[in-house]
Design an enzyme around this catalytic site. Structure first.
Site, short mmCIF file in Angstrom:
data_model
loop_
_atom_site.label_atom_id
_atom_site.label_comp_id
_atom_site.label_asym_id
_atom_site.label_seq_id
_atom_site.Cartn_x
_atom_site.Cartn_y
_atom_site.Cartn_z
N ASN A 93 0.48 -8.58 1.54
CA ASN A 93 -0.31 -8.02 0.81
C ASN A 93 -1.58 -9.30 0.23
O ASN A 93 -1.40 -10.58 0.35
CB ASN A 93 -0.53 -7.16 -0.16
CG ASN A 93 0.43 -6.06 0.11
OD1 ASN A 93 -0.60 -5.42 1.31
ND2 ASN A 93 0.58 -5.35 -0.77
N ALA A 123 6.86 1.34 2.04
CA ALA A 123 8.74 0.90 1.94
C ALA A 123 8.80 0.02 0.56
O ALA A 123 7.88 -0.55 -0.01
CB ALA A 123 8.60 -0.25 2.63
N ARG A 125 11.81 -1.22 -2.23
CA ARG A 125 13.05 -1.67 -2.27
C ARG A 125 14.08 -0.45 -3.30
O ARG A 125 13.58 -0.49 -4.67
CB ARG A 125 13.57 -2.95 -2.95
CG ARG A 125 13.33 -3.98 -1.97
CD ARG A 125 13.95 -5.60 -2.63
NE ARG A 125 14.53 -5.29 -1.86
CZ ARG A 125 15.50 -7.06 -1.93
NH1 ARG A 125 14.60 -7.43 -2.07
NH2 ARG A 125 16.57 -7.06 -1.76
N LYS A 184 -8.11 -2.67 3.05
CA LYS A 184 -6.77 -2.36 2.60
C LYS A 184 -6.67 -3.56 1.16
O LYS A 184 -6.36 -2.43 0.44
CB LYS A 184 -5.43 -3.69 3.59
CG LYS A 184 -4.79 -3.44 2.63
CD LYS A 184 -2.91 -3.35 3.85
CE LYS A 184 -2.34 -3.24 2.97
NZ LYS A 184 -0.80 -3.35 3.32
N ASN A 188 -6.06 -1.41 -2.11
CA ASN A 188 -4.81 -2.18 -3.21
C ASN A 188 -5.44 -2.35 -4.58
O ASN A 188 -4.80 -2.46 -5.50
CB ASN A 188 -4.54 -3.40 -2.54
CG ASN A 188 -3.50 -3.33 -1.02
OD1 ASN A 188 -3.70 -1.99 -1.59
ND2 ASN A 188 -3.09 -4.00 -0.41
N ASN A 192 -3.62 -0.28 -6.91
CA ASN A 192 -2.31 -1.00 -7.71
C ASN A 192 -2.18 -1.80 -8.99
O ASN A 192 -1.72 -1.38 -9.84
CB ASN A 192 -2.10 -2.80 -6.74
CG ASN A 192 -1.65 -2.12 -5.32
OD1 ASN A 192 -1.49 -1.33 -4.87
ND2 ASN A 192 -1.27 -3.32 -4.72
N ASN A 202 1.80 6.19 -6.71
CA ASN A 202 0.04 6.39 -6.46
C ASN A 202 -0.27 8.10 -7.13
O ASN A 202 -1.25 8.08 -7.33
CB ASN A 202 0.85 6.51 -5.44
CG ASN A 202 0.49 5.26 -5.41
OD1 ASN A 202 0.55 4.10 -6.24
ND2 ASN A 202 0.84 4.75 -4.14
N SER A 254 4.07 -2.29 -4.88
CA SER A 254 3.86 -3.04 -4.16
C SER A 254 3.45 -3.67 -6.41
O SER A 254 4.70 -4.35 -6.76
CB SER A 254 3.45 -3.76 -3.13
OG SER A 254 2.47 -4.30 -3.32
N GLU A 266 1.30 -10.12 -7.52
CA GLU A 266 0.19 -10.03 -6.14
C GLU A 266 -1.59 -9.68 -7.14
O GLU A 266 -1.69 -10.08 -5.87
CB GLU A 266 0.16 -9.68 -4.43
CG GLU A 266 1.78 -10.14 -4.56
CD GLU A 266 1.69 -9.36 -2.70
OE1 GLU A 266 2.35 -10.27 -2.15
OE2 GLU A 266 1.83 -7.58 -2.81
#
Length: 302
Positions: A93, A123, A125, A184, A188, A192, A202, A254, A266
């Site tokens: 990203n 995806a 974790r 993107k 984001n 984000n 989201n 993320s 980020e």
């Protein structure tokens, strides 16, 4: 064609790509030099992955999926082994780190080709070893000089002749990576930070009226910057952000995952990058700036 692929940064996206590339000769660059075990959880199955540690074998690809801020510190220890790597690709990203890596590679002997990638795969974790495949998408890949910096390298006008023979599985060649990264980045930059601020998934950015109003303000402001900078957007940013948020309603961004795990985010390479571009051109982003200040203050307090 079986390719040799090293992955540096085996988080959620790195694990998902390793699963997609399980028919290739896929390795991981781990901190302790040991094999890494992961489980990829899909809607119908749980697949186990065990990836060997890279022992400095020749690589067709080294894929960097670390956080943007960690990129240079992650790859600089590999300086003596760059001659064994044909292509280095940044699958991350944010923006800003790409130019830093290109500058670093230009100072090295026998550097690999620099490629960029962007993915719409989802995806996250679930715990230390389990990664949930949250949404199918596409992963686009292209040479750095074909999009991000024109005329920077000697082969900037070459097409990717027969590149399908050496692209990793589930990737699509794209010569317009600069535009794709910017597209993107815009999505984001809207989704984000707001999910991090409101600690929400989201979809709540659309279903909660207060969150949606904030989404509308931020999307309008960022779209205005893109118009001012003459950066293309192939769609209305607000409409696209709402569609993405709805399509990934159950996902945690993320950035939200980082906040919940008390890790650095980020955002300096997402909204921070846009704020730097705006400041450079004398353009104001008051809502974006206020949002970054709010998040900084909240994270400091925590």
């Amino acid at each position: 064609m079986t390719l040799s692929i090293g992955i540096l940064g085996l988080g959620a996206l790195g694990t998902l790509m390793a699963w997609h590339w399980r028919d290739h000769d896929c390795m991981v660059i781990s901190k302790d030099g040991k094999p890494v075990f992961r489980q990829l959880v899909t809607a119908n199955n749980t697949d186990q992955l065990q990836l060997a540690h890279w022992q400095n074998e020749n690589l067709d690809w080294l894929v960097i999926t670390t956080k943007a801020a960690d990129t240079l510190s992650a790859i600089t220890p590999l300086a003596d082994h760059l001659h064994r790597i044909k292509r280095l690709v940044l699958l991350q990203n944010g923006m800003g780190q790409q130019a830093a890596v290109a500058d670093w590679l230009s100072t090295q002997n026998n550097p690999p080709e620099l490629w960029l990638a962007s993915s719409t795969e989802g995806a996250y974790r679930q715990n230390r070893n389990d990664v949930v495949y949250a949404g199918q998408g596409q992963t686009f890949i292209g040479r750095y000089q074909e999009g991000l910096v024109q005329n920077r390298l000697s082969h900037d006008s070459q097409e990717c002749n027969n590149c399908d023979s050496y692209l990793p599985m589930r990737t699509v060649y794209a010569p317009d990576m600069l535009d794709r990264l910017r597209h993107k980045l815009a999505i984001n930059a809207v989704i984000n930070p707001l999910t991090a601020l409101y600690r929400c998934r989201n979809g709540e950015l659309v279903t909660n009226p207060d969150y949606r109003r904030h989404l509308q303000l931020l999307a309008a402001e960022i779209a205005g910057l893109y118009t001012f900078l003459n950066w293309s957007l192939p769609w209305n940013l607000l409409t696209q952000a709402e569609q993405v948020a709805t399509a990934t309603a159950a996902n945690q961004s993320s950035t939200l995952q980082d906040v919940l795990q008390q890790r650095p985010t980020e955002l300096p390479y997402i909204n921070g990058y846009l704020l730097a571009q705006a400041e450079q051109h004398g353009y104001a982003l008051p809502h974006c700036a206020e949002l970054m200040t709010q998040l900084s203050n909240e994270l400091i307090c925590e």
